[in-house]
Design a protein around this motif. Structure first.
Motif, short mmCIF file in Angstrom:
data_model
loop_
_atom_site.label_atom_id
_atom_site.label_comp_id
_atom_site.label_asym_id
_atom_site.label_seq_id
_atom_site.Cartn_x
_atom_site.Cartn_y
_atom_site.Cartn_z
N HIS A 172 0.86 -1.18 0.00
CA HIS A 172 0.00 0.00 0.00
C HIS A 172 0.89 1.23 0.00
O HIS A 172 2.11 1.13 0.18
N CYS A 173 0.29 2.40 -0.17
CA CYS A 173 1.09 3.61 -0.20
C CYS A 173 0.40 4.74 0.55
O CYS A 173 -0.79 4.68 0.87
N THR A 174 1.18 5.77 0.85
CA THR A 174 0.66 7.05 1.31
C THR A 174 1.12 8.10 0.31
O THR A 174 2.23 8.00 -0.23
N LEU A 175 0.28 9.08 0.04
CA LEU A 175 0.60 10.08 -0.98
C LEU A 175 0.57 11.48 -0.39
O LEU A 175 -0.25 11.78 0.48
N ALA A 176 1.46 12.35 -0.91
CA ALA A 176 1.55 13.71 -0.39
C ALA A 176 2.59 14.49 -1.18
O ALA A 176 3.38 13.93 -1.95
N LEU A 177 2.60 15.79 -0.95
CA LEU A 177 3.74 16.64 -1.27
C LEU A 177 4.68 16.57 -0.08
O LEU A 177 4.32 16.94 1.03
N ASN A 178 5.89 16.04 -0.30
CA ASN A 178 6.81 15.82 0.81
C ASN A 178 7.38 17.14 1.33
O ASN A 178 7.40 18.15 0.61
N PRO A 179 7.83 17.17 2.60
CA PRO A 179 8.30 18.43 3.20
C PRO A 179 9.43 19.10 2.43
O PRO A 179 9.45 20.32 2.29
N LYS A 180 10.39 18.31 1.94
CA LYS A 180 11.54 18.90 1.24
C LYS A 180 11.09 19.70 0.02
O LYS A 180 11.55 20.82 -0.22
N GLU A 181 10.17 19.12 -0.76
CA GLU A 181 9.75 19.77 -2.00
C GLU A 181 8.61 20.75 -1.79
O GLU A 181 8.21 21.44 -2.73
N ALA A 182 8.09 20.83 -0.57
CA ALA A 182 7.10 21.86 -0.27
C ALA A 182 7.69 23.26 -0.40
O ALA A 182 6.94 24.25 -0.51
N ASN A 183 9.01 23.36 -0.38
CA ASN A 183 9.69 24.65 -0.51
C ASN A 183 9.91 25.09 -1.96
O ASN A 183 10.41 26.18 -2.20
N ASP A 184 9.58 24.24 -2.90
CA ASP A 184 9.82 24.52 -4.32
C ASP A 184 8.51 24.94 -4.98
O ASP A 184 7.60 24.12 -5.12
N PRO A 185 8.38 26.19 -5.42
CA PRO A 185 7.12 26.64 -6.04
C PRO A 185 6.72 25.83 -7.26
O PRO A 185 5.53 25.79 -7.60
N ILE A 228 4.17 13.92 5.21
CA ILE A 228 4.04 15.36 5.36
C ILE A 228 4.82 15.77 6.60
O ILE A 228 5.32 14.91 7.33
N GLY A 229 4.97 17.07 6.83
CA GLY A 229 5.69 17.49 8.03
C GLY A 229 6.75 18.52 7.73
O GLY A 229 6.53 19.43 6.92
N TYR A 230 7.91 18.35 8.36
CA TYR A 230 8.96 19.36 8.27
C TYR A 230 10.29 18.77 7.81
O TYR A 230 10.66 17.65 8.17
N ASP A 231 11.00 19.59 7.03
CA ASP A 231 12.38 19.33 6.67
C ASP A 231 13.26 20.43 7.25
O ASP A 231 14.11 20.18 8.10
N SER A 232 13.01 21.68 6.84
CA SER A 232 13.78 22.83 7.34
C SER A 232 12.95 23.79 8.18
O SER A 232 13.42 24.84 8.56
N MET A 233 11.71 23.44 8.43
CA MET A 233 10.79 24.24 9.26
C MET A 233 10.63 25.65 8.70
O MET A 233 10.86 26.65 9.38
N THR A 234 10.23 25.74 7.45
CA THR A 234 10.01 27.01 6.77
C THR A 234 8.52 27.35 6.76
O THR A 234 7.66 26.48 6.96
N PRO A 235 8.18 28.61 6.47
CA PRO A 235 6.76 28.96 6.32
C PRO A 235 6.06 28.15 5.22
O PRO A 235 4.88 27.81 5.36
N ALA A 236 6.77 27.86 4.14
CA ALA A 236 6.16 27.05 3.07
C ALA A 236 5.80 25.66 3.58
O ALA A 236 4.76 25.09 3.21
N HIS A 274 6.45 13.32 8.95
CA HIS A 274 7.91 13.26 8.99
C HIS A 274 8.43 14.36 9.91
O HIS A 274 8.11 15.54 9.72
N THR A 275 9.22 13.99 10.90
CA THR A 275 9.86 15.01 11.73
C THR A 275 11.26 15.29 11.18
O THR A 275 11.90 14.41 10.61
N PRO A 276 11.75 16.52 11.31
CA PRO A 276 13.00 16.91 10.66
C PRO A 276 14.20 16.17 11.24
O PRO A 276 14.19 15.75 12.40
N HIS A 277 15.23 16.03 10.42
CA HIS A 277 16.45 15.36 10.86
C HIS A 277 17.34 16.28 11.69
O HIS A 277 18.24 15.81 12.38
#
Length: 296
Positions: free
Chosen positions: A69-82, A106-114, A136-139
């Motif tokens: 099975h899968c989960t789908l989303a816009l991942n945190p890293k690429e949430a910063n890319d318009p 979903i979640g945070y990579d760099s904890m940005t507003p985006a 996903h919690t940030p590394h």
């Protein structure tokens, strides 16, 4: 021993890994959507990837007796890319698919507003579609990231007990557990958690709502880490029931919140002239008999 890897990126693995996982006892996996190792340049590349997670990977896994099975989303890293953010508008038509058992990662990579915006929007999508969420919690700055994550979840329409907080460690487990969320731990060869640390956490905090995964992504990782945790649990005095709870029943319970978890695997068809993987069956071919999964 039956094992369920609740977070593993099989897109980055080979068919040999599927075979080794089956031999080790893995009978089910969930593959969260994540980045491709290099930047995507448009939402269209997400859509092809989502289609592969819904079609090709379940088919490939079934050849080795593993339910996928899968989960789908816009991942945190690429949430910063318009260039990538418009995929949020496409997600609703994918989140209704049968094989999608959560919104994630979903979640945070760099904890940005985006990332704030993408996390809140996708928690709402999970609530709207009756799905749980894999977060996903940030590394880096893990405790600060956890606290920021929990604040956003509390403000959302999604109940805490429908959220899996992943990539936890010793510094974050207590606050995550106190929040009422499910607890996810990624076990790696060199980074994140290892088997010894994972078993120590289980001894201190217990097996309730704990999910253990191998993640097994593009970098140095090991798709057999779930089995290695299970073996060490037994060696350290945990019972067979404890192992089954952490490595089977807990992931079944969490992803079962979607109402879509199906653990029977179609029986593989014969390959054609020695080809190593099937290419699909003709439309008029009889359907395969299902291979029952271990009792959930």
């Amino acid at each position: 021993m039956r094992l369920f890897d609740p977070h593993i990126h099989m897109t980055s693995r080979t068919t040999d890994d599927y075979q080794a996982m089956y031999t080790a006892g893995v009978r089910a996996v969930v593959e969260p959507a994540f980045w491709l190792g290099q930047p995507r340049t448009s939402p269209a590349s997400f859509l092809d990837y989502f289609d592969a997670l819904l079609g090709w990977e379940p088919f490939r896994a079934a050849q080795y007796g593993i339910a996928h099975h899968c989960t789908l989303a816009l991942n945190p890293k690429e949430a910063n890319d318009p260039r990538c953010v418009p995929v949020l508008d496409e997600l609703p038509r994918y989140l209704v698919k049968d094989n999608v058992v959560a919104v994630g990662e979903i979640g945070y990579d760099s904890m940005t507003p985006a990332e704030d915006t993408a996390l809140a929007a996708q928690l709402q999508l999970a609530a709207d579609h009756g799905l749980p969420a894999l977060v996903h919690t940030p590394h880096r700055d893990k405790l600060a990231g956890l606290r920021r994550t929990l604040d956003v979840v509390r403000e959302s329409a999604l109940p805490m007990d429908r959220v899996l907080i992943d990539h936890l460690n010793e510094t974050t487990v207590k606050e995550a557990k106190d929040s009422g969320c499910w607890l996810g731990f990624s076990v790696y060869p060199d980074t994140k958690m290892d088997e010894d640390r994972m078993v120590a956490i289980l001894k201190e905090h217990g097996p309730e709502r704990v999910l253990v995964n191998s993640a097994a992504d593009w970098g140095k990782s090991d798709p057999l880490k779930t089995r290695k945790v299970a073996d060490l649990m037994l060696a350290e005095g945990f019972t067979d029931d404890d192992v089954d709870r952490v490595l089977w029943r807990n992931p079944v319970a969490f992803y079962g919140l979607s109402g879509r978890l199906a653990l029977d695997v179609p029986a593989p068809r014969d390959t054609h002239e020695g080809n190593s993987i099937q290419r699909g069956a003709p439309k008029d071919a009889p359907g395969p008999a299902a291979v029952p999964a271990a009792e959930a």
